[in-house]
Design a protein around this motif. Sequence first.
Motif, PDB file in Angstrom:
ATOM      1  N   VAL A  21       0.901  -1.230  -0.163  1.00  0.00           N
ATOM      2  CA  VAL A  21      -0.129  -0.040  -0.052  1.00  0.00           C
ATOM      3  C   VAL A  21       0.940   1.106   0.110  1.00  0.00           C
ATOM      4  N   GLU A  22       0.505   2.122  -1.187  1.00  0.00           N
ATOM      5  CA  GLU A  22       1.622   3.307  -1.114  1.00  0.00           C
ATOM      6  C   GLU A  22       0.726   4.612  -1.606  1.00  0.00           C
ATOM      7  N   ALA A  23       0.806   5.857  -0.723  1.00  0.00           N
ATOM      8  CA  ALA A  23       0.223   6.779  -1.151  1.00  0.00           C
ATOM      9  C   ALA A  23       0.963   7.602  -2.428  1.00  0.00           C
ATOM     10  N   ILE A  24       0.334   7.781  -3.455  1.00  0.00           N
ATOM     11  CA  ILE A  24       1.088   8.598  -4.441  1.00  0.00           C
ATOM     12  C   ILE A  24       0.325   9.907  -5.282  1.00  0.00           C
ATOM     13  N   ILE A  36       1.354  15.460   4.393  1.00  0.00           N
ATOM     14  CA  ILE A  36      -0.055  16.200   3.765  1.00  0.00           C
ATOM     15  C   ILE A  36      -1.009  15.197   3.394  1.00  0.00           C
ATOM     16  N   THR A  37      -2.237  15.182   4.226  1.00  0.00           N
ATOM     17  CA  THR A  37      -3.121  14.251   3.985  1.00  0.00           C
ATOM     18  C   THR A  37      -4.422  14.607   3.276  1.00  0.00           C
ATOM     19  N   MET A  38      -4.817  13.990   2.320  1.00  0.00           N
ATOM     20  CA  MET A  38      -6.103  14.337   1.503  1.00  0.00           C
ATOM     21  C   MET A  38      -7.162  13.309   2.028  1.00  0.00           C
ATOM     22  N   MET A  39      -8.023  14.008   2.916  1.00  0.00           N
ATOM     23  CA  MET A  39      -9.263  12.917   3.435  1.00  0.00           C
ATOM     24  C   MET A  39     -10.477  12.879   2.222  1.00  0.00           C
ATOM     25  N   VAL A  40     -10.733  11.715   2.105  1.00  0.00           N
ATOM     26  CA  VAL A  40     -12.015  11.396   1.034  1.00  0.00           C
ATOM     27  C   VAL A  40     -12.931  10.537   1.889  1.00  0.00           C
ATOM     28  N   PRO A  41     -13.908  10.906   2.306  1.00  0.00           N
ATOM     29  CA  PRO A  41     -14.874  10.089   3.263  1.00  0.00           C
ATOM     30  C   PRO A  41     -15.490   8.946   2.087  1.00  0.00           C
ATOM     31  N   ALA A  42     -15.702   7.864   2.664  1.00  0.00           N
ATOM     32  CA  ALA A  42     -16.160   6.807   1.939  1.00  0.00           C
ATOM     33  C   ALA A  42     -15.120   6.139   0.949  1.00  0.00           C
ATOM     34  N   ALA A  43     -14.007   6.683   1.026  1.00  0.00           N
ATOM     35  CA  ALA A  43     -12.821   6.017   0.203  1.00  0.00           C
ATOM     36  C   ALA A  43     -12.542   4.461   0.668  1.00  0.00           C
ATOM     37  N   ALA A  44     -12.341   3.576  -0.125  1.00  0.00           N
ATOM     38  CA  ALA A  44     -11.722   2.241   0.373  1.00  0.00           C
ATOM     39  C   ALA A  44     -10.234   2.410   1.021  1.00  0.00           C
ATOM     40  N   ARG A  45     -10.090   1.848   2.122  1.00  0.00           N
ATOM     41  CA  ARG A  45      -8.803   1.868   2.661  1.00  0.00           C
ATOM     42  C   ARG A  45      -8.163   0.435   2.726  1.00  0.00           C
ATOM     43  N   TYR A  46      -6.879   0.284   2.688  1.00  0.00           N
ATOM     44  CA  TYR A  46      -6.314  -1.069   2.631  1.00  0.00           C
ATOM     45  C   TYR A  46      -4.953  -1.188   3.554  1.00  0.00           C
ATOM     46  N   SER A  47      -4.744  -2.323   3.932  1.00  0.00           N
ATOM     47  CA  SER A  47      -3.729  -2.543   4.844  1.00  0.00           C
ATOM     48  C   SER A  47      -2.891  -4.027   4.362  1.00  0.00           C
ATOM     49  N   GLU A  48      -1.596  -3.755   4.265  1.00  0.00           N
ATOM     50  CA  GLU A  48      -0.941  -5.005   3.880  1.00  0.00           C
ATOM     51  C   GLU A  48      -1.075  -6.075   4.655  1.00  0.00           C
ATOM     52  N   GLY A  49      -1.023  -7.294   3.950  1.00  0.00           N
ATOM     53  CA  GLY A  49      -1.517  -8.694   4.266  1.00  0.00           C
ATOM     54  C   GLY A  49      -3.158  -8.897   4.404  1.00  0.00           C
ATOM     55  N   ARG A 103      -2.554   3.758  -3.696  1.00  0.00           N
ATOM     56  CA  ARG A 103      -2.351   2.249  -4.359  1.00  0.00           C
ATOM     57  C   ARG A 103      -2.033   1.110  -3.617  1.00  0.00           C
ATOM     58  N   ALA A 104      -3.128   0.261  -3.947  1.00  0.00           N
ATOM     59  CA  ALA A 104      -2.878  -1.067  -3.359  1.00  0.00           C
ATOM     60  C   ALA A 104      -2.497  -2.137  -4.383  1.00  0.00           C
ATOM     61  N   ASP A 105      -1.321  -2.898  -4.290  1.00  0.00           N
ATOM     62  CA  ASP A 105      -0.960  -3.932  -5.189  1.00  0.00           C
ATOM     63  C   ASP A 105      -1.724  -5.128  -4.511  1.00  0.00           C
ATOM     64  N   VAL A 106      -2.648  -5.692  -5.265  1.00  0.00           N
ATOM     65  CA  VAL A 106      -3.365  -6.919  -4.665  1.00  0.00           C
ATOM     66  C   VAL A 106      -3.037  -8.068  -5.487  1.00  0.00           C
ATOM     67  N   ARG A 107      -2.640  -9.251  -4.800  1.00  0.00           N
ATOM     68  CA  ARG A 107      -2.384 -10.590  -5.637  1.00  0.00           C
ATOM     69  C   ARG A 107      -3.502 -11.300  -5.668  1.00  0.00           C
ATOM     70  N   VAL A 108      -4.070 -11.808  -6.728  1.00  0.00           N
ATOM     71  CA  VAL A 108      -5.359 -12.424  -7.117  1.00  0.00           C
ATOM     72  C   VAL A 108      -5.400 -13.732  -6.600  1.00  0.00           C
ATOM     73  N   THR A 109      -6.239 -14.255  -5.575  1.00  0.00           N
ATOM     74  CA  THR A 109      -6.205 -15.773  -5.150  1.00  0.00           C
ATOM     75  C   THR A 109      -7.607 -16.014  -5.786  1.00  0.00           C
ATOM     76  N   GLU A 110      -8.592 -15.523  -6.155  1.00  0.00           N
ATOM     77  CA  GLU A 110      -9.599 -16.068  -6.706  1.00  0.00           C
ATOM     78  C   GLU A 110     -10.261 -14.908  -7.640  1.00  0.00           C
TER      79      GLU A 110
END
Length: 191
Positions: free
Chosen positions: A49-52, A93-106, A62-69
């Motif tokens: 997961v990386e902010a760009i 510097i934070t840009m807040m967008v309510p209702a935006a999907a959030r991700y965490s590694e793993g 941006r989240a890089d997701v490895r497809v399992t199904e």
Amino acid sequence: MRFIFQLASAAGLVAALVPIAGATTIANLSVEQKTDASDLVVRGTVESVEAIYDEHGHIVTRADVRVTEVLKGDAEVGDYVKVESAGGTIDGITMMVPAAARYSEGEDAFLFLSEHSDGETYGTVAMEAGKYTVRPDPLTGNPLVVQFSVPYDRAYDARFIPFPPKARSEEHTSELQSPCNLVCRLLLEKK
């Protein structure tokens, strides 16, 4: 009378200088509607997961997701999908967008995705409503699919999403516990 005119003029000037705030309303879509609106429906593991900054200078995560199904679309197990979500933090510097999907590694995630115009990245259908987190049920060990919003002033870590309450309708429970099966059934019914 002159005082009222000056007060009205000052209020008008202030109103002209204050930026207009906007709001976004996201429709509450059913699983069927999310499936129809998606180019790709997958389950996968968030690898990074990386902010760009995007090409317009806005912060996106941006989240890089490895497809399992794969349940819908042109992807294969083992592929990597780049999923972008509006907002994030770069160098304090934070840009807040309510209702935006959030991700965490793993994180094990179930995603309803629409392809962006660049042909390389995706976004979730209906923002955070198009993303589910898959966790083992603490009582049975079976996969349990949950959604949970975390305010932007708090860090997001999928390991700490609370489990849903026990009292739910049977239809809601089956949708939460097996969206993969529900999406597969919906796609088969359309053929």
